[in-house]
Every structure is written in C-alpha cells, then in structure tokens.
Design an enzyme around this catalytic site. Structure first.
Site, PDB file in Angstrom:
ATOM      1  N   THR A  96      64.685   8.505  47.876  1.00  0.00           N
ATOM      2  CA  THR A  96      63.632   9.512  48.013  1.00  0.00           C
ATOM      3  C   THR A  96      64.285  10.865  47.780  1.00  0.00           C
ATOM      4  O   THR A  96      65.142  11.294  48.549  1.00  0.00           O
ATOM      5  CB  THR A  96      62.989   9.466  49.403  1.00  0.00           C
ATOM      6  OG1 THR A  96      62.415   8.171  49.603  1.00  0.00           O
ATOM      7  CG2 THR A  96      61.892  10.523  49.518  1.00  0.00           C
ATOM      8  N   LYS A 171      55.819   9.050  47.186  1.00  0.00           N
ATOM      9  CA  LYS A 171      56.623   8.796  48.387  1.00  0.00           C
ATOM     10  C   LYS A 171      56.538   9.967  49.363  1.00  0.00           C
ATOM     11  O   LYS A 171      56.473   9.774  50.584  1.00  0.00           O
ATOM     12  CB  LYS A 171      58.075   8.532  48.001  1.00  0.00           C
ATOM     13  CG  LYS A 171      59.020   8.321  49.195  1.00  0.00           C
ATOM     14  CD  LYS A 171      58.614   7.138  50.068  1.00  0.00           C
ATOM     15  CE  LYS A 171      59.477   7.037  51.334  1.00  0.00           C
ATOM     16  NZ  LYS A 171      60.848   6.585  51.052  1.00  0.00           N
ATOM     17  N   LYS A 239      65.152  15.339  55.614  1.00  0.00           N
ATOM     18  CA  LYS A 239      65.312  15.625  54.183  1.00  0.00           C
ATOM     19  C   LYS A 239      64.004  15.401  53.430  1.00  0.00           C
ATOM     20  O   LYS A 239      63.586  16.238  52.625  1.00  0.00           O
ATOM     21  CB  LYS A 239      66.429  14.742  53.615  1.00  0.00           C
ATOM     22  CG  LYS A 239      66.619  14.822  52.102  1.00  0.00           C
ATOM     23  CD  LYS A 239      65.969  13.645  51.359  1.00  0.00           C
ATOM     24  CE  LYS A 239      66.597  12.333  51.717  1.00  0.00           C
ATOM     25  NZ  LYS A 239      65.995  11.195  50.947  1.00  0.00           N
TER      26      LYS A 239
END
Length: 291
Positions: A96, A171, A239
């Site tokens: 990701t 995502k 993140k």
C-alpha cells in the site's frame, strides 16, 4: 509464468510466498535478514542475497514492502528491479503506497518494456494465511488478466480498479473505511465500560445487528483480551492514513473523521506503540491521552 521473484517476506509476504509455492510456482525471495525467512527457505523458497539476483530472468516480480521509500528503493535504486529484471516481465507492487508512486513506476516500467501493476491487498495476516485476500489491481487490463492465476493463488476477491494508481486509490478508500469503523468500535467499548456494562455481553448483543462489522468481529474480542499483537502494524496504518489524507487534500476533500483518527494514532505512536496492531487504538481511550 512459473518463476517468481518476491521481495518483502514479512507478516503478509511470508504467507503469500507459501500460497504461491502451494500453487506450483518457483519462488525466488529476497529479505534483508535471512534468519527471518529460514522457515520458508526450508519449505522450498530460493533465497538470494541481493535484489538483482532475485529478480533476474523471472517472469514476474512481486513486491510487498513497508513504506513508499522502500518501494522507491527496490524499484529505482541503481541495480535493483528496473535495472535487473528482464524486459517483458510483470512487475506487481502489492505494497500500500502512494498512487503517484504507482504511476511513476508504471511510466518508467513501460519505457523499459515491463508490464506494471499496482495490486495492494486487504485481509490482514489471517487472509494472507488462508489465501483469501482481497486484491485491488490497477494497470493495463490485459496485464491484470495475464496475472490472474498468480492473484488467485493468494486471494479470492480480485478486482480490476482501472488504470495505474487506481489499485492504490481503492486501497486508500478501504483504509478510510477501516479508520472510522475501528475508531467507532473503540469508542463504543469505552462508553460501555464507563457505564458498567459487561463488555462480552455487549459484543455478543451488537455483533449480529446493524453495528456489526469485520472490524468488530476481528478486533473486539482481541481488545477485551488485551491482545495487541500485530496482524497489521499500527505504524503501517498510520502510513496508509497519511497517504489517504494527502490524496484527499489534492482533491480538496475534507475528511474530518480520517484526520482525527490519524491524530489519535500518531499520539499512540509517539508513546511507543507503533509496532502493536491497529486494535491498540483502544489505548488512546484507556490512557486518556491529551486531545
């Protein structure tokens, strides 16, 4: 397509390597610390000391590393993937990461004759072990179709999202949903505890109704048991939320829930909890950290 280079043999990657081997693929792996992957080496994975050797002459290369800077390193650093893989190979980044970085890899990869896909996954360590990951794919549709057997070895809910970068955008949408849902679970449990309710009874009562969710099912019992072992690291979720907030700002979107949940997690990380699982968000409420 039988010889696969695989970089990033961590919590998720290790199970993905195993499932690919079970499906008959020859796995060539690279990890910074060999000792951490001795188990999959003993099961048949072929270890390489460097990225160049790992990806050389492989028909496909899969990466699932930690942070965007790690993706930059494994693809663009001199002597790594783009310099070492054979032209015509399929390069599949399942980290990701930034949609802009996915577009950058695709653009440079196309110039060099590669087929590039961004294919982040969701489902956590449980889905990785079971081979039931959801895989969200961006890139050329014919490349997506060519790689379907690979994806089917690792997941069951596999969907084409659109051009390069779209897998990453999908995502990030997923992570935005999780942020709000898991925060709601933690706030509800905090409220129920403050009012003297039995938390196991509350979970049993609400889990099959409108408040039920995958996050509640996966993490409610773990929170009550004080189990904060990472199926997905808090630091990696931070993140992801940061990436999502950056992309939201680029589109002039105000995502207030995401912003607050990210701020709460960042406080926890500052307290030293970054290597715990995402369910450790409950500690924000338990420890009454300053808002």
């Amino acid at each position: 397509m039988k010889k696969i280079g695989f970089i990033g043999v961590g919590i998720m990657g290790k199970s993905m390597v195993r499932n690919l081997m079970k499906a008959g693929y020859e796995l060539h792996i690279y990890a910074r610390t060999k000792a951490k992957v001795e188990d999959v080496i003993s099961e048949g994975a072929i270890f390489h000391d460097g990225i160049a050797d790992c990806v050389k002459n492989r028909e496909a290369v899969i990466t699932i590393v930690g942070f965007p800077q790690d993706v930059e390193e494994v693809y663009f650093e001199q002597g790594n993937i783009l310099d070492s893989a054979v032209s015509g190979a399929y390069l599949i980044d399942m980290t990701t990461t930034s949609p802009m970085l996915a577009e950058k890899i695709a653009e440079e990869g196309k110039k060099r004759g590669f087929h590039v896909l961004d294919a982040p996954v969701t489902g956590g360590d449980t889905g990785a072990k079971a081979g039931t990951l959801s895989i969200l794919v961006g890139g050329e549709k014919e490349d997506y179709e060519a790689c379907m057997p690979l994806f089917e070895a690792m997941g069951t809910n596999i969907n084409y999202q659109g051009k390069s970068g779209c897998g990453q955008h999908a995502k990030l949408a997923n992570q935005i949903m999780i942020a709000g849902t898991l925060s709601g679970v933690c706030e509800a449990l905090t409220y129920a505890k403050a009012k003297g309710l039995d938390l196991n009874t509350v979970l049993n009562s609400v889990s099959t109704g409108a408040a039920g969710s995958k996050q509640l099912d996966a993490f409610g019992p773990k929170i009550l048991a004080g189990d904060y072992a990472p199926g997905f690291f808090m630091k990696h979720f931070i993140k992801d939320m940061t990436l999502a907030l950056t992309e939201a700002n680029r589109s002039n979107l105000s995502l207030d829930v995401l912003s607050q949940v990210l701020a709460n997690y960042e406080l926890l990380q500052a307290e030293g909890y970054g290597d715990l699982g995402t369910q450790a968000l409950i500690k924000y409420y338990e420890e009454e950290l300053p808002e």
